[in-house]
Design a protein around this motif. Sequence first.
Motif, PDB file in Angstrom:
ATOM      1  N   ALA A  53      16.672  57.650 -62.491  1.00 38.56           N
ATOM      2  CA  ALA A  53      17.041  57.137 -63.818  1.00 38.56           C
ATOM      3  C   ALA A  53      17.487  58.273 -64.726  1.00 38.56           C
ATOM      4  O   ALA A  53      18.405  58.111 -65.538  1.00 38.56           O
ATOM      5  N   MET A  54      16.851  59.419 -64.577  1.00 38.04           N
ATOM      6  CA  MET A  54      17.203  60.531 -65.460  1.00 38.04           C
ATOM      7  C   MET A  54      18.547  61.156 -65.068  1.00 38.04           C
ATOM      8  O   MET A  54      19.323  61.549 -65.925  1.00 38.04           O
ATOM      9  N   LEU A  79       4.803  61.076 -57.488  1.00 37.32           N
ATOM     10  CA  LEU A  79       5.715  60.297 -58.317  1.00 37.32           C
ATOM     11  C   LEU A  79       5.513  60.625 -59.800  1.00 37.32           C
ATOM     12  O   LEU A  79       6.459  60.865 -60.542  1.00 37.32           O
ATOM     13  N   ILE A 129      20.493  51.260 -66.636  1.00 38.55           N
ATOM     14  CA  ILE A 129      19.693  50.068 -66.342  1.00 38.55           C
ATOM     15  C   ILE A 129      18.867  50.384 -65.107  1.00 38.55           C
ATOM     16  O   ILE A 129      19.413  50.627 -64.022  1.00 38.55           O
ATOM     17  N   TYR A 178      15.281  47.134 -66.751  1.00 36.49           N
ATOM     18  CA  TYR A 178      15.137  47.520 -68.159  1.00 36.49           C
ATOM     19  C   TYR A 178      16.015  48.728 -68.462  1.00 36.49           C
ATOM     20  O   TYR A 178      16.449  49.432 -67.543  1.00 36.49           O
ATOM     21  N   HIS A 182       8.358  63.899 -68.995  1.00 36.36           N
ATOM     22  CA  HIS A 182       7.322  64.373 -69.919  1.00 36.36           C
ATOM     23  C   HIS A 182       6.250  63.300 -70.098  1.00 36.36           C
ATOM     24  O   HIS A 182       6.565  62.135 -70.375  1.00 36.36           O
ATOM     25  N   ALA A 183       4.991  63.710 -69.984  1.00 37.71           N
ATOM     26  CA  ALA A 183       3.887  62.744 -70.008  1.00 37.71           C
ATOM     27  C   ALA A 183       3.834  61.958 -71.314  1.00 37.71           C
ATOM     28  O   ALA A 183       3.501  60.772 -71.317  1.00 37.71           O
ATOM     29  N   ILE A 189      16.714  52.408 -70.047  1.00 37.09           N
ATOM     30  CA  ILE A 189      16.240  53.681 -70.600  1.00 37.09           C
ATOM     31  C   ILE A 189      17.441  54.340 -71.255  1.00 37.09           C
ATOM     32  O   ILE A 189      18.535  54.376 -70.678  1.00 37.09           O
ATOM     33  N   PHE A 234       5.753  48.568 -64.540  1.00 39.17           N
ATOM     34  CA  PHE A 234       7.164  48.619 -64.953  1.00 39.17           C
ATOM     35  C   PHE A 234       8.021  47.653 -64.134  1.00 39.17           C
ATOM     36  O   PHE A 234       9.039  47.158 -64.615  1.00 39.17           O
ATOM     37  N   ALA A 272      19.188  52.985 -60.374  1.00 40.27           N
ATOM     38  CA  ALA A 272      19.299  53.125 -61.837  1.00 40.27           C
ATOM     39  C   ALA A 272      20.791  53.319 -62.073  1.00 40.27           C
ATOM     40  O   ALA A 272      21.349  54.343 -61.706  1.00 40.27           O
ATOM     41  N   TYR A 312       6.496  61.935 -73.892  1.00 39.78           N
ATOM     42  CA  TYR A 312       7.753  61.534 -74.534  1.00 39.78           C
ATOM     43  C   TYR A 312       8.763  60.891 -73.589  1.00 39.78           C
ATOM     44  O   TYR A 312       9.846  60.505 -74.001  1.00 39.78           O
ATOM     45  N   GLU A 313       8.438  60.839 -72.278  1.00 39.04           N
ATOM     46  CA  GLU A 313       9.361  60.192 -71.340  1.00 39.04           C
ATOM     47  C   GLU A 313       8.663  59.164 -70.447  1.00 39.04           C
ATOM     48  O   GLU A 313       9.136  58.037 -70.293  1.00 39.04           O
ATOM     49  N   ARG A 314       7.544  59.553 -69.879  1.00 37.10           N
ATOM     50  CA  ARG A 314       6.887  58.680 -68.907  1.00 37.10           C
ATOM     51  C   ARG A 314       6.534  57.295 -69.464  1.00 37.10           C
ATOM     52  O   ARG A 314       6.580  56.315 -68.716  1.00 37.10           O
ATOM     53  N   PRO A 315       6.204  57.164 -70.746  1.00 35.67           N
ATOM     54  CA  PRO A 315       5.906  55.826 -71.274  1.00 35.67           C
ATOM     55  C   PRO A 315       7.083  54.848 -71.173  1.00 35.67           C
ATOM     56  O   PRO A 315       6.896  53.641 -71.327  1.00 35.67           O
ATOM     57  N   TYR A 316       8.295  55.367 -70.905  1.00 40.94           N
ATOM     58  CA  TYR A 316       9.478  54.503 -70.858  1.00 40.94           C
ATOM     59  C   TYR A 316       9.884  54.127 -69.435  1.00 40.94           C
ATOM     60  O   TYR A 316      10.909  53.476 -69.234  1.00 40.94           O
ATOM     61  N   GLY A 317       9.101  54.589 -68.444  1.00 44.48           N
ATOM     62  CA  GLY A 317       9.323  54.147 -67.066  1.00 44.48           C
ATOM     63  C   GLY A 317      10.486  54.798 -66.344  1.00 44.48           C
ATOM     64  O   GLY A 317      11.178  54.135 -65.568  1.00 44.48           O
ATOM     65  N   PRO A 318      10.694  56.098 -66.553  1.00 41.28           N
ATOM     66  CA  PRO A 318      11.792  56.730 -65.822  1.00 41.28           C
ATOM     67  C   PRO A 318      11.326  57.210 -64.451  1.00 41.28           C
ATOM     68  O   PRO A 318      10.154  57.491 -64.266  1.00 41.28           O
ATOM     69  N   MET A 319      12.211  57.253 -63.482  1.00 35.12           N
ATOM     70  CA  MET A 319      11.989  58.033 -62.275  1.00 35.12           C
ATOM     71  C   MET A 319      13.166  58.996 -62.229  1.00 35.12           C
ATOM     72  O   MET A 319      14.090  58.908 -63.018  1.00 35.12           O
TER      73      MET A 319
END
Lengths: 388, 141
Positions: free
Chosen positions: A148-149, A129, B71, B86, A135-136, B88, B80, A203, A138-145
Amino acid sequence: MSGLSGATAIVGVAETRLGKVPELGCMQMCVQAAHEAAAEAGIKMSDIDAVLTVDSMAEPFRMHSVVLSEYLGIRPRYSMTNSLGGATHCAMVSHAAAALHAGLCDTVLIATSDKLVTGLTKDQAIAALAENAGHAQYERPYGPMIPAMYALAANRYMHQYGVTPEQMAEVAVVHRRHAGMHPNAQEKTPITREDVLASKPVAMPLRVLDCSLVSDGGGAIIMTRADRARDLKQTPVFLLGVGERHLNEFVHQAPDLTTCGAKDSGEQAFRMAGLAPKDMDVAMLYDCFTITVLLLLEDLGFCPRGEAGAFVESGAIALGGALPVNTHGGLLSHGHPGRPGGVFHIIEAVRQLRGQCDARQVQDAARAFVHGNGGILSTHCSLILGRD
Amino acid sequence: MAETLSLPAPTPTGDSKEYWSAANDGRLILRACRTCGKPMFYPRGHCPACGSGDLEWREASGEGVVHACTIVHRAPDQAFRARAPYVIALVDLKEGPRMMANITDCPPEEVRIGMPVTVWFEARSETIAIPQFRPAQGEKK
Ligand SMILES: [Zn+2]
């Protein structure tokens, strides 16, 4: 035209059972597919002198292609473990063709498998996962999977072109209908647009039924030069064109979310083959999400910019339509074991061109387009395959 | 099972330590090229536009516009999940580069493409704060 066009052919294909395959080890499954593909082609395992593969998550190895060869008991002179996400298998066919054409090898095995359902420990699943989650720094801190992208691309695309959730849902409906005609597909229960639109949000605008499956499974492909291909058991399927383009890895780096490297990779493949989108009888397009199919249809020139939604709604991508897409059911309904996912698009194209698809056969299919897309619309490889 | 997942705090690298250090002080800075003049995101050791290694840090305005958003209902982990749903978004900064962030301080369904947003910084550890965005002041909530 290039010297590569028509110089090599796919002569054997095989896929393992899909879904839950607890009884087989991951490498064991890969090797089973390899033996079936070789037997189908009518070649001995000892004839194989090139091995191309992708590492698995369930049984990772430092040098996967070398371990696969060792397990098979062969000693190749060309060995490669590739890593281009969903574009990997198309790219491996391209690399194999170049190596065959250059005389670096004579008979290629491409084989992959993974076990995302029954093969991962909790730690492996979490690692898998994390690996897939951007990106470790610049992206991962925002909780994407990954969904979502892709949802970001879908959001932008719908905003720019007015494509509707209903049109996107139709992609999932068609794939499920096709899977219903494939003996090995994982999900065959018919679904409606309403089912897709009522499925759980993942998402937005992507819901569960907009997303591909999670599977155990794998597949294999055997390739050789055109002259040798004609003497083997199966009708050869020739590689007529190939093209690659890799624009970026991370979604925030994409120059434009509504167009991707497929535009370039497709144009290169058509140029090499001396063919155009209208010449294709069937297309196998990487369908990790419903939105991916819409974007690829446009970038590859199968319909004008912004019109993929209407194109799908017209019935064009269903069997009997202008351009049947993913007649096996794709990643959305046939199966998606992760890294091996792209192999089934190639296998289905080969079976269509051989005329082996029974109820889902596209009549007189002579030219097939295959497209692999990896990362977040990041890596792209296009193939054009033909009967002659 | 005792899961103690917390929201991730990035580990700075050689090319990003000033960026993260500034963020922890509540400042958004961008790496920029002194040869071709272009700012970049993410920070790199060489300019991706012209290849120059002659770079500098520039103070960013912290203003941007939402380029795309989603969302998220299915979150990657327990930490999370507590925040879901939330938003993005990809934010186009006034200076040009695009970056990812959450859009906070606003009902998720009200976030729109084209919405003006302003940076703020969310602490993730004692030494790391990450840039986040919220609707710009005067933007209707
Ligand atoms: Zn520069």
